[in-house]
Design a protein around this motif. Sequence first.
Motif, PDB file in Angstrom:
ATOM      1  N   LYS A  19     -37.523 -40.667 -13.722  1.00  0.00           N
ATOM      2  CA  LYS A  19     -36.385 -40.927 -14.607  1.00  0.00           C
ATOM      3  C   LYS A  19     -36.725 -42.034 -15.603  1.00  0.00           C
ATOM      4  CE  LYS A  19     -32.807 -39.306 -11.432  1.00  0.00           C
ATOM      5  NZ  LYS A  19     -32.330 -38.066 -12.029  1.00  0.00           N
TER       6      LYS A  19
ATOM      7  N   ILE B 139     -28.018 -36.456 -19.679  1.00  0.00           N
ATOM      8  CA  ILE B 139     -27.862 -37.078 -18.358  1.00  0.00           C
ATOM      9  C   ILE B 139     -29.215 -37.056 -17.664  1.00  0.00           C
ATOM     10  CG2 ILE B 139     -26.863 -36.741 -16.072  1.00  0.00           C
ATOM     11  CD1 ILE B 139     -24.618 -37.406 -17.666  1.00  0.00           C
ATOM     12  N   GLU B 140     -29.875 -35.924 -17.754  1.00  0.00           N
ATOM     13  CA  GLU B 140     -31.193 -35.798 -17.129  1.00  0.00           C
ATOM     14  C   GLU B 140     -31.938 -34.641 -17.787  1.00  0.00           C
ATOM     15  OE1 GLU B 140     -31.271 -34.248 -13.162  1.00  0.00           O
ATOM     16  OE2 GLU B 140     -29.863 -32.664 -13.642  1.00  0.00           O
TER      17      GLU B 140
ATOM     18  N   MET C 294     -24.035 -34.361 -21.164  1.00  0.00           N
ATOM     19  CA  MET C 294     -22.619 -34.674 -21.083  1.00  0.00           C
ATOM     20  C   MET C 294     -22.105 -34.650 -22.513  1.00  0.00           C
ATOM     21  SD  MET C 294     -20.988 -37.533 -18.676  1.00  0.00           S
ATOM     22  CE  MET C 294     -20.842 -36.664 -17.156  1.00  0.00           C
TER      23      MET C 294
ATOM     24  N   VAL D 276     -22.468 -42.179  -8.612  1.00  0.00           N
ATOM     25  CA  VAL D 276     -21.623 -42.494  -9.762  1.00  0.00           C
ATOM     26  C   VAL D 276     -20.542 -43.434  -9.228  1.00  0.00           C
ATOM     27  CG1 VAL D 276     -20.186 -41.529 -11.597  1.00  0.00           C
ATOM     28  CG2 VAL D 276     -22.116 -40.217 -10.720  1.00  0.00           C
TER      29      VAL D 276
ATOM     30  N   VAL E  98     -28.278 -40.001  -6.480  1.00  0.00           N
ATOM     31  CA  VAL E  98     -27.522 -40.433  -7.662  1.00  0.00           C
ATOM     32  C   VAL E  98     -26.121 -40.836  -7.204  1.00  0.00           C
ATOM     33  CG1 VAL E  98     -26.508 -39.725  -9.871  1.00  0.00           C
ATOM     34  CG2 VAL E  98     -28.780 -38.919  -9.231  1.00  0.00           C
TER      35      VAL E  98
ATOM     36  N   LYS F  89     -29.400 -44.585  -9.864  1.00  0.00           N
ATOM     37  CA  LYS F  89     -30.280 -43.435  -9.598  1.00  0.00           C
ATOM     38  C   LYS F  89     -31.613 -43.888  -9.030  1.00  0.00           C
ATOM     39  CE  LYS F  89     -28.387 -40.686 -13.365  1.00  0.00           C
ATOM     40  NZ  LYS F  89     -28.657 -39.815 -14.511  1.00  0.00           N
TER      41      LYS F  89
ATOM     42  N   GLU G  46     -27.382 -46.922 -14.971  1.00  0.00           N
ATOM     43  CA  GLU G  46     -26.978 -46.312 -16.239  1.00  0.00           C
ATOM     44  C   GLU G  46     -25.529 -46.600 -16.555  1.00  0.00           C
ATOM     45  OE1 GLU G  46     -29.701 -42.296 -16.319  1.00  0.00           O
ATOM     46  OE2 GLU G  46     -27.538 -42.137 -16.665  1.00  0.00           O
ATOM     47  N   GLU G  47     -25.274 -46.676 -17.832  1.00  0.00           N
ATOM     48  CA  GLU G  47     -23.902 -46.704 -18.338  1.00  0.00           C
ATOM     49  C   GLU G  47     -23.229 -45.422 -17.857  1.00  0.00           C
ATOM     50  OE1 GLU G  47     -22.264 -45.821 -22.879  1.00  0.00           O
ATOM     51  OE2 GLU G  47     -24.391 -45.645 -22.398  1.00  0.00           O
ATOM     52  N   ARG G  48     -21.964 -45.505 -17.449  1.00  0.00           N
ATOM     53  CA  ARG G  48     -21.260 -44.314 -16.980  1.00  0.00           C
ATOM     54  C   ARG G  48     -20.643 -43.572 -18.157  1.00  0.00           C
ATOM     55  NH1 ARG G  48     -16.763 -43.690 -12.169  1.00  0.00           N
ATOM     56  NH2 ARG G  48     -16.337 -41.573 -12.820  1.00  0.00           N
ATOM     57  N   LEU G  49     -21.089 -42.334 -18.369  1.00  0.00           N
ATOM     58  CA  LEU G  49     -20.576 -41.532 -19.485  1.00  0.00           C
ATOM     59  C   LEU G  49     -19.395 -40.685 -19.024  1.00  0.00           C
ATOM     60  CD1 LEU G  49     -23.994 -40.175 -20.837  1.00  0.00           C
ATOM     61  CD2 LEU G  49     -22.691 -42.104 -21.735  1.00  0.00           C
TER      62      LEU G  49
ATOM     63  N   ALA H  96     -27.513 -42.069 -21.989  1.00  0.00           N
ATOM     64  CA  ALA H  96     -26.770 -43.250 -21.529  1.00  0.00           C
ATOM     65  C   ALA H  96     -27.658 -44.491 -21.625  1.00  0.00           C
ATOM     66  CB  ALA H  96     -26.338 -43.029 -20.077  1.00  0.00           C
TER      67      ALA H  96
ATOM     68  N   LYS I 118     -21.546 -28.952  -9.445  1.00  0.00           N
ATOM     69  CA  LYS I 118     -22.438 -29.682  -8.531  1.00  0.00           C
ATOM     70  C   LYS I 118     -21.754 -30.137  -7.242  1.00  0.00           C
ATOM     71  CE  LYS I 118     -26.318 -31.135 -11.182  1.00  0.00           C
ATOM     72  NZ  LYS I 118     -26.157 -31.482 -12.595  1.00  0.00           N
TER      73      LYS I 118
ATOM     74  N   VAL J  70     -23.873 -46.151 -12.954  1.00  0.00           N
ATOM     75  CA  VAL J  70     -24.465 -45.038 -12.212  1.00  0.00           C
ATOM     76  C   VAL J  70     -25.814 -45.537 -11.692  1.00  0.00           C
ATOM     77  CG1 VAL J  70     -25.270 -42.657 -12.369  1.00  0.00           C
ATOM     78  CG2 VAL J  70     -23.272 -43.382 -13.679  1.00  0.00           C
TER      79      VAL J  70
ATOM     80  N   GLU K  11     -19.827 -31.509 -18.506  1.00  0.00           N
ATOM     81  CA  GLU K  11     -21.289 -31.349 -18.431  1.00  0.00           C
ATOM     82  C   GLU K  11     -21.680 -29.917 -18.727  1.00  0.00           C
ATOM     83  OE1 GLU K  11     -21.471 -34.066 -14.568  1.00  0.00           O
ATOM     84  OE2 GLU K  11     -23.394 -33.124 -15.007  1.00  0.00           O
TER      85      GLU K  11
HETATM   86  P1  AMP Z   1     -28.521 -36.271 -12.135  1.00  0.00           P
HETATM   87  O1  AMP Z   1     -29.236 -35.988 -10.853  1.00  0.00           O
HETATM   88  O2  AMP Z   1     -29.145 -37.337 -12.969  1.00  0.00           O
HETATM   89  O3  AMP Z   1     -28.226 -35.018 -12.898  1.00  0.00           O
HETATM   90  O4  AMP Z   1     -27.063 -36.759 -11.738  1.00  0.00           O
HETATM   91  C1  AMP Z   1     -26.212 -35.990 -10.900  1.00  0.00           C
HETATM   92  C2  AMP Z   1     -24.800 -36.024 -11.430  1.00  0.00           C
HETATM   93  O5  AMP Z   1     -24.344 -37.381 -11.527  1.00  0.00           O
HETATM   94  C3  AMP Z   1     -24.662 -35.490 -12.843  1.00  0.00           C
HETATM   95  O6  AMP Z   1     -24.553 -34.120 -12.862  1.00  0.00           O
HETATM   96  C4  AMP Z   1     -23.422 -36.190 -13.323  1.00  0.00           C
HETATM   97  O7  AMP Z   1     -22.261 -35.541 -12.847  1.00  0.00           O
HETATM   98  C5  AMP Z   1     -23.498 -37.537 -12.669  1.00  0.00           C
HETATM   99  N1  AMP Z   1     -24.090 -38.523 -13.600  1.00  0.00           N
HETATM  100  C6  AMP Z   1     -25.403 -38.792 -13.744  1.00  0.00           C
HETATM  101  N2  AMP Z   1     -25.596 -39.734 -14.710  1.00  0.00           N
HETATM  102  C7  AMP Z   1     -24.377 -40.045 -15.181  1.00  0.00           C
HETATM  103  C8  AMP Z   1     -23.906 -40.976 -16.186  1.00  0.00           C
HETATM  104  N3  AMP Z   1     -24.731 -41.757 -16.880  1.00  0.00           N
HETATM  105  N4  AMP Z   1     -22.572 -41.042 -16.390  1.00  0.00           N
HETATM  106  C9  AMP Z   1     -21.711 -40.274 -15.675  1.00  0.00           C
HETATM  107  N5  AMP Z   1     -22.081 -39.394 -14.722  1.00  0.00           N
HETATM  108  C10 AMP Z   1     -23.398 -39.283 -14.466  1.00  0.00           C
END
Ligand code: AMP
Length: 438
Positions: A119, A297-298, A288, A171, A169, A159, A200-203, A134, A229, A157, A207
């Motif tokens: 990441k 987000i990823e 997002m 949130v 992860v 990770k 991370e900043e929470r967005l 983010a 998810k 957030v 999605e």
């Molecule tokens: P990821 O494995 O990075 O995809 O994260 C899993 C889930 O966490 C995502 O599908 C989002 O729902 C949530 N998430 C990850 N990063 C953020 C973020 N910066 N702000 C808000 N929700 C997040």
Amino acid sequence: MVISSTRQHPLPPLQRLLVIGAGGRENALAWALERCSGIEQVWVTPGNGGTETHQGCQRLAIAETDLDALINSCQSLQIDLVVIGPEAPLAAGVADGLRKAGLTVFGPGADGAQLEASKTWAKRLMEEAGVPTAKHWTASSEAEAMAVLQQLQTPLVVKADGLAAGKGVYVADSVDDTAEAIREVFSGRFGTAGSQLVLEERLEGPEVSVFALADGERLRLLPPAQDHKRLKEGDQGPNTGGMGAYAPAPLLDAAGLEDVRRLVLEPTLAALKQRGIDYRGVIYAGLMLTKTGPKVIEFNCRFGDPECQTLMPLMGPELAQVLQACALGCLDQAAELAIQDKCSACVVAAASGYPEAPRRNDPLNIDLQTGPSVQLFHAGTSRQADGSLITAGGRVLAVVAQAKDFDQAFKASYEGLAQVHFDGISYRRDIGHQVRQS
Ligand code: AMP
Ligand code: GLY
């Protein structure tokens, strides 16, 4: 790694394919590829209990990362194209090893797979490329992470860096929750994936997943898909690999998708290229849609699961050739990929105890008749010596259906699921709630 230069028209013969992976994604890929023009046979390794339910698909018993055995089999079976499904073999350099042995491979090398495997690496690349994402802070110790939190005093957030199979992860809703998550990541629960973390900043916003097929230089986009998810209805409960999906997600219309191409995918591919990475495979952008535009987000270096099961039935018979052209670095020479103008709905059935401790070995009973617009894709299933099927993993299977609208597509998918039986079966009844009237 720089791969051999662009080939000239026409594309080489394409009849015999190998798909690497054992999940629902690979089951759907094999099914879709086998239906493509000119394809004789698709092998899947290690596959699952459903591989051989698809005509023209056959299982091999080679592990995803057993490079020597993969090379030997590809040579003896005269495989024209290898498609690597999951992130683990990609991150382990299986595509590199196969290419070195002269094989044609759809899937990035270990260098490009860092897009998903690290990441922090992906964040740096996005920063350099100006890709919207983010705000983030990295920390390699609990004290460092706590210092960031102390200063910001806002929920973040958290990770774990590295591959943690969709987990790892958090949130957080409060500063206290954030601190708790930081402690958990550094507790060793995620092994080496937890030796570094990203805050991370929470967005906020819906999605959506966008998949681009890349040949190192060029991109083709597939229709956007929306995944679900969380384990439970109402998007509650723990995060999972994905409990269902639908496509095309109306959240992104044609203009929105073009924005994603311009703002996210093209700069990312250019940044990969600038680093000397010849990226031939899927770039999966998990986005997002915030008030200020799409933000990443990823990234993943493969198709989503279950988004792949949702999308494959919409793909035209050119798919195999398009993946081959990506693998050869000449996407401009492949036919246009026809995409059916239909709504596709996918619902995943999981085993009891998923995602923490899924129960296995429950007998499966399937009365479902698949057809041109209803498919059954196996994931965590295994075939016994007597031919019977048992559960063998968390996400057991998915029923996918296509229709002219989402109400009909989901109706068919749920009707199909009602014909599938195993002890402890569980699935969300509200997949696609965003696009359903009924
Ligand atoms: P990821 O494995 O990075 O995809 O994260 C899993 C889930 O966490 C995502 O599908 C989002 O729902 C949530 N998430 C990850 N990063 C953020 C973020 N910066 N702000 C808000 N929700 C997040
Ligand atoms: N469905 C989400 C993923 O494949 O990562």
